[in-house]
Design a protein around this motif. Structure first.
Motif, mmCIF file in Angstrom:
data_model
loop_
_atom_site.group_PDB
_atom_site.id
_atom_site.type_symbol
_atom_site.label_atom_id
_atom_site.label_comp_id
_atom_site.label_asym_id
_atom_site.label_seq_id
_atom_site.Cartn_x
_atom_site.Cartn_y
_atom_site.Cartn_z
ATOM 1 N N VAL A 54 0.737 -1.185 0.008
ATOM 2 C CA VAL A 54 0.176 0.077 0.001
ATOM 3 C C VAL A 54 0.804 1.346 -0.007
ATOM 4 C CG1 VAL A 54 -1.741 1.440 1.276
ATOM 5 C CG2 VAL A 54 -1.659 -1.057 1.419
ATOM 6 N N HIS A 55 0.736 2.220 -0.866
ATOM 7 C CA HIS A 55 1.465 3.292 -0.794
ATOM 8 C C HIS A 55 0.420 4.734 -0.949
ATOM 9 C CE1 HIS A 55 4.496 0.467 -2.927
ATOM 10 N NE2 HIS A 55 5.204 1.226 -2.235
ATOM 11 N N LEU A 56 0.909 5.687 -0.373
ATOM 12 C CA LEU A 56 0.286 6.794 -0.181
ATOM 13 C C LEU A 56 0.996 7.893 -1.237
ATOM 14 C CD1 LEU A 56 -0.081 7.394 3.655
ATOM 15 C CD2 LEU A 56 -1.763 6.484 2.008
ATOM 16 N N VAL A 57 0.373 8.470 -2.135
ATOM 17 C CA VAL A 57 1.018 9.173 -3.007
ATOM 18 C C VAL A 57 0.714 10.544 -3.111
ATOM 19 C CG1 VAL A 57 1.374 9.007 -5.643
ATOM 20 C CG2 VAL A 57 1.423 6.877 -4.569
ATOM 21 N N ASP A 58 1.563 11.428 -3.280
ATOM 22 C CA ASP A 58 1.055 12.987 -3.255
ATOM 23 C C ASP A 58 0.937 13.236 -4.825
ATOM 24 O OD1 ASP A 58 0.697 15.731 -2.949
ATOM 25 O OD2 ASP A 58 2.334 15.874 -1.399
ATOM 26 N N THR A 59 -0.076 13.437 -5.408
ATOM 27 C CA THR A 59 -0.010 13.569 -6.682
ATOM 28 C C THR A 59 0.092 15.192 -7.181
ATOM 29 O OG1 THR A 59 -2.400 14.084 -6.820
ATOM 30 C CG2 THR A 59 -1.648 11.718 -7.143
ATOM 31 N N ARG A 60 -0.022 16.046 -5.977
ATOM 32 C CA ARG A 60 0.105 17.478 -6.258
ATOM 33 C C ARG A 60 1.322 17.989 -6.636
ATOM 34 N NH1 ARG A 60 -1.324 19.286 -0.508
ATOM 35 N NH2 ARG A 60 0.257 17.633 -0.323
ATOM 36 N N ARG A 61 2.234 17.409 -6.365
ATOM 37 C CA ARG A 61 3.764 17.956 -6.450
ATOM 38 C C ARG A 61 4.766 17.147 -7.198
ATOM 39 N NH1 ARG A 61 2.256 19.759 -0.875
ATOM 40 N NH2 ARG A 61 3.406 17.949 -0.242
ATOM 41 N N ARG A 62 5.345 16.538 -6.356
ATOM 42 C CA ARG A 62 6.716 15.531 -7.206
ATOM 43 C C ARG A 62 6.474 14.309 -7.093
ATOM 44 N NH1 ARG A 62 11.240 15.408 -2.472
ATOM 45 N NH2 ARG A 62 9.898 15.970 -0.671
ATOM 46 N N GLY A 63 4.989 13.742 -7.010
ATOM 47 C CA GLY A 63 4.463 12.342 -6.499
ATOM 48 C C GLY A 63 5.268 11.558 -5.657
ATOM 49 N N ARG A 64 5.295 12.527 -4.482
ATOM 50 C CA ARG A 64 5.921 11.834 -3.151
ATOM 51 C C ARG A 64 5.150 10.458 -2.712
ATOM 52 N NH1 ARG A 64 10.844 12.081 -0.384
ATOM 53 N NH2 ARG A 64 10.468 12.055 1.724
ATOM 54 N N VAL A 65 5.958 9.503 -2.639
ATOM 55 C CA VAL A 65 5.477 8.058 -2.384
ATOM 56 C C VAL A 65 5.958 7.536 -0.954
ATOM 57 C CG1 VAL A 65 5.215 5.713 -3.295
ATOM 58 C CG2 VAL A 65 5.502 7.580 -4.987
ATOM 59 N N VAL A 66 4.837 7.186 -0.181
ATOM 60 C CA VAL A 66 5.171 6.576 1.200
ATOM 61 C C VAL A 66 4.687 5.208 1.274
ATOM 62 C CG1 VAL A 66 5.047 6.967 3.856
ATOM 63 C CG2 VAL A 66 5.115 8.912 2.057
ATOM 64 N N GLU A 67 5.454 4.294 1.634
ATOM 65 C CA GLU A 67 4.815 2.933 1.904
ATOM 66 C C GLU A 67 4.140 2.915 3.001
ATOM 67 O OE1 GLU A 67 6.138 -1.775 1.650
ATOM 68 O OE2 GLU A 67 7.458 -0.238 1.188
ATOM 69 N N ALA A 68 2.945 2.314 3.064
ATOM 70 C CA ALA A 68 2.291 2.209 4.353
ATOM 71 C C ALA A 68 1.779 1.005 4.815
ATOM 72 C CB ALA A 68 1.037 3.197 4.195
ATOM 73 N N SER A 69 1.939 0.542 6.088
ATOM 74 C CA SER A 69 1.290 -0.493 6.647
ATOM 75 C C SER A 69 -0.277 -0.645 6.354
ATOM 76 C CB SER A 69 1.721 -0.812 7.984
ATOM 77 O OG SER A 69 1.099 0.217 8.884
ATOM 78 N N THR A 70 -0.775 -1.732 6.651
ATOM 79 C CA THR A 70 -2.248 -1.742 6.585
ATOM 80 C C THR A 70 -2.841 -0.703 7.744
ATOM 81 O OG1 THR A 70 -2.330 -3.942 6.076
ATOM 82 C CG2 THR A 70 -4.248 -3.267 6.916
ATOM 83 N N ALA A 71 -2.197 -0.834 8.909
ATOM 84 C CA ALA A 71 -2.826 0.308 9.954
ATOM 85 C C ALA A 71 -2.708 1.619 9.481
ATOM 86 C CB ALA A 71 -2.147 -0.220 11.277
ATOM 87 N N LEU A 72 -1.306 1.928 9.087
ATOM 88 C CA LEU A 72 -1.156 3.388 8.704
ATOM 89 C C LEU A 72 -2.365 3.638 7.417
ATOM 90 C CD1 LEU A 72 0.301 5.926 8.998
ATOM 91 C CD2 LEU A 72 1.843 5.072 7.415
ATOM 92 N N ALA A 73 -2.263 2.861 6.410
ATOM 93 C CA ALA A 73 -3.348 3.036 5.406
ATOM 94 C C ALA A 73 -4.642 3.114 6.267
ATOM 95 C CB ALA A 73 -3.399 2.156 4.654
ATOM 96 N N GLY A 74 -4.989 2.356 7.029
ATOM 97 C CA GLY A 74 -6.267 2.624 7.811
ATOM 98 C C GLY A 74 -6.505 4.009 8.621
ATOM 99 N N LEU A 75 -5.482 4.248 9.163
ATOM 100 C CA LEU A 75 -5.490 5.591 9.877
ATOM 101 C C LEU A 75 -5.624 6.772 8.882
ATOM 102 C CD1 LEU A 75 -2.962 6.708 13.142
ATOM 103 C CD2 LEU A 75 -3.595 8.144 11.111
ATOM 104 N N VAL A 76 -4.759 6.783 8.057
ATOM 105 C CA VAL A 76 -4.836 7.883 6.920
ATOM 106 C C VAL A 76 -6.371 7.827 6.426
ATOM 107 C CG1 VAL A 76 -4.006 8.733 4.692
ATOM 108 C CG2 VAL A 76 -2.533 7.919 6.632
ATOM 109 N N GLY A 77 -6.954 7.099 6.135
ATOM 110 C CA GLY A 77 -8.190 6.958 5.667
ATOM 111 C C GLY A 77 -9.548 7.508 6.490
ATOM 112 N N ALA A 78 -8.903 7.510 7.810
ATOM 113 C CA ALA A 78 -10.326 8.033 8.748
ATOM 114 C C ALA A 78 -9.689 9.430 9.070
ATOM 115 C CB ALA A 78 -10.094 7.101 9.930
ATOM 116 N N CYS A 79 -8.628 10.041 8.615
ATOM 117 C CA CYS A 79 -8.052 11.322 8.729
ATOM 118 C C CYS A 79 -9.173 12.337 8.065
ATOM 119 C CB CYS A 79 -6.917 11.646 8.432
ATOM 120 S SG CYS A 79 -5.671 10.784 9.756
ATOM 121 N N ASP A 80 -10.389 12.710 8.687
ATOM 122 C CA ASP A 80 -11.442 13.498 7.890
ATOM 123 C C ASP A 80 -11.681 14.646 8.885
ATOM 124 O OD1 ASP A 80 -12.925 12.080 9.764
ATOM 125 O OD2 ASP A 80 -14.263 11.443 8.480
#
Length: 476
Positions: free
Chosen positions: A404-430
């Motif tokens: 699972v990767h988090l990708v910042d598409t706005r700028r330079r395509g910053r890619v951060v590899e995420a664990s299942t838990a981190l992806a779940g946390l980020v997905g809940a960040c509203d």
């Protein structure tokens, strides 16, 4: 054929790129607003008999389209190598728009209207043109009187109000402070030997990488509180002193000098991004050819001089990158930023966005106390930044992703590899749930120990805020 072209574009190419004489009538048609007589009067063209004119200088269009909109200018500089007909360029040569110019443009955080800006080593005035887009007050300096003259012409051609002064680094602005300082320094590491030419546009006349050292240490004194200095540089990576230690030493020297000068009232944030690391031999070859086409014996002599110079100091490689300094009021909750990043593997977009987001993220982490205590993040309610997406890679037929990767598409395509838990946390960040609440829910869902999960996730959350992928309430 181009040599016989009479259309406006072809005529301009023949004049300013090839250096060919063209009929005055054709030149007038290609420059309908300026006109031949005025161009001659300004020193842009000279009459050369038989009703023809020849370019005295290079005059090139320069344009940009970005989040600030569209802008276009004319840049006046010395004629390029092609127009010179080959051979070695004069040492007082003034460049137009080069690769280093555009690299710095992509890194500079735009000033606010009315702020005071300084363009150090202005050359033909390219950085000043870009700074002018947001309406600041502009001062430009250059050690070369010839470059200062070109900067004045470039500014006048484009209707830009520019106070141009001649002097090395900050010599022409003693005691003055600015909200922005930008510098496309003459940073090239050149052997100090009489037979090696010293081009003013690229060589400061100092040993090794000393011009970058001097710039880094002297710039903070010329910043207003909250001001930024951004400049390009080369630095040596030595056998007994890696570049991080070398540049890091300069950083601490600069920070100590600022603290002493302000009695600790102001601190220095520093972010250095190394974009390239060149082998000494390739570095020498690149800069020898940059000055034109020297003869074989001359080029070989210069090459040996470069390698001997590097060997004397144990230089194993030469780094190139962007230095960003910020002077700001001291705050116990926000320790000074210290980042020396090697980003050679990343293909950047607009670095200004990356740097601005990083500085803002550092401030917001300090505001909530998370720079000194990670647990302070538990009560925050971050939101996912616009343009950040999640990408999953699954084996066919398998329900769980391999990566699972988090990708910042706005700028330079910053890619951060995420664990299942981190992806779940980020997905809940509203912005509705706190980080602590999300971690507790994930611990139950994943049947994990809450304290252990918190210890794994909080550093990752801090890093995502620092990179601008997560935004804390109140963060811009």
């Amino acid at each position: 054929m181009l040599a016989e072209a009479v259309d406006p574009v072809g005529v301009l190419v023949r004049l300013f790129t090839l250096g060919d004489p063209v009929p005055a009538v054709a030149a007038g048609a290609a420059l309908p607003t300026l006109g031949v007589d005025r161009a001659v009067g300004l020193g842009l063209l000279q009459r050369c008999g038989s009703g023809q004119v020849r370019a005295c200088v290079d005059l090139q269009p320069h344009a940009v389209v970005d989040d600030l909109g569209e802008s276009s200018w004319w840049v006046c500089s010395d004629l390029g190598e092609l127009a010179h007909g080959g051979g070695v360029l004069p040492t007082e040569h003034v460049l137009g728009v080069g690769t280093a110019s555009t690299t710095l443009v992509e890194a500079v955080v735009p000033p606010v209207a009315g702020q005071r800006c300084l363009d150090v080593g202005a050359g033909s005035g390219v950085q000043s043109l870009h700074l002018s887009r947001t309406g600041p007050r502009l001062v430009a300096t250059d050690v070369s009187g010839r470059a200062s003259a070109f900067a004045r012409v470039t500014a006048a051609l484009n209707g830009v109000a520019l106070d141009v002064r001649t002097g090395s680094l900050f010599d022409a602005v003693p005691g003055e402070r600015f909200d922005r300082v930008v510098a496309n320094l003459p940073f090239v590491v050149t052997p100090r030997r009489a037979d090696v030419p010293t081009y003013t546009y690229r060589d400061a006349g100092l040993a090794g990488d000393d011009v970058v050292h001097r710039m880094l240490v002297s710039a903070p004194a010329h910043l207003r509180s909250g001001g930024l200095a951004q400049f390009l540089g080369n630095w040596e990576d030595r056998a007994d002193e890696p570049w991080t230690d070398r540049v890091g030493g300069w950083v601490e020297e600069a920070a100590a000098a600022l603290a002493e000068a302000t009695d600790g009232a102001d601190v220095l944030d520093v972010w250095v991004v190394q974009r390239e690391l060149a082998d000494p031999a390739l570095y020498a070859e690149a800069w020898i050819s940059d000055g034109g086409r020297p003869g074989r014996e001359e080029a070989e002599s210069w090459y040996r001089a470069w390698l001997d110079d590097f060997a004397d100091r144990g230089v194993e490689a030469v780094g190139f990158g962007i230095v960003t300094l910020r002077r700001r009021p001291a705050d116990p909750a926000t320790p000074p930023l210290r980042r020396l990043d090697d980003e050679r593997a990343v293909i950047p977009g607009a670095w200004r966005d990356v740097l601005a987001a990083g500085l803002t993220g550092h401030d917001s982490l300090g505001r909530v106390g998370a720079l000194t205590d990670l647990d302070a993040l538990l009560d925050t309610r971050p939101v996912l930044a616009a343009g950040v997406v999640e990408r999953r890679e699954l084996d066919p037929g398998q329900p769980d992703p391999r990566t699972v990767h988090l990708v910042d598409t706005r700028r330079r395509g910053r890619v951060v590899e995420a664990s299942t838990a981190l992806a779940g946390l980020v997905g809940a960040c509203d912005g509705e749930l706190s980080v602590g609440q999300v971690v507790a829910a994930l611990a139950t869902l994943l049947e994990d120990d809450e304290a252990a999960l918190r210890a794994r996730l909080l550093p990752a959350v801090r890093d995502l805020v620092a990179e601008g992928l997560l935004v804390l309430p109140g963060q811009g």
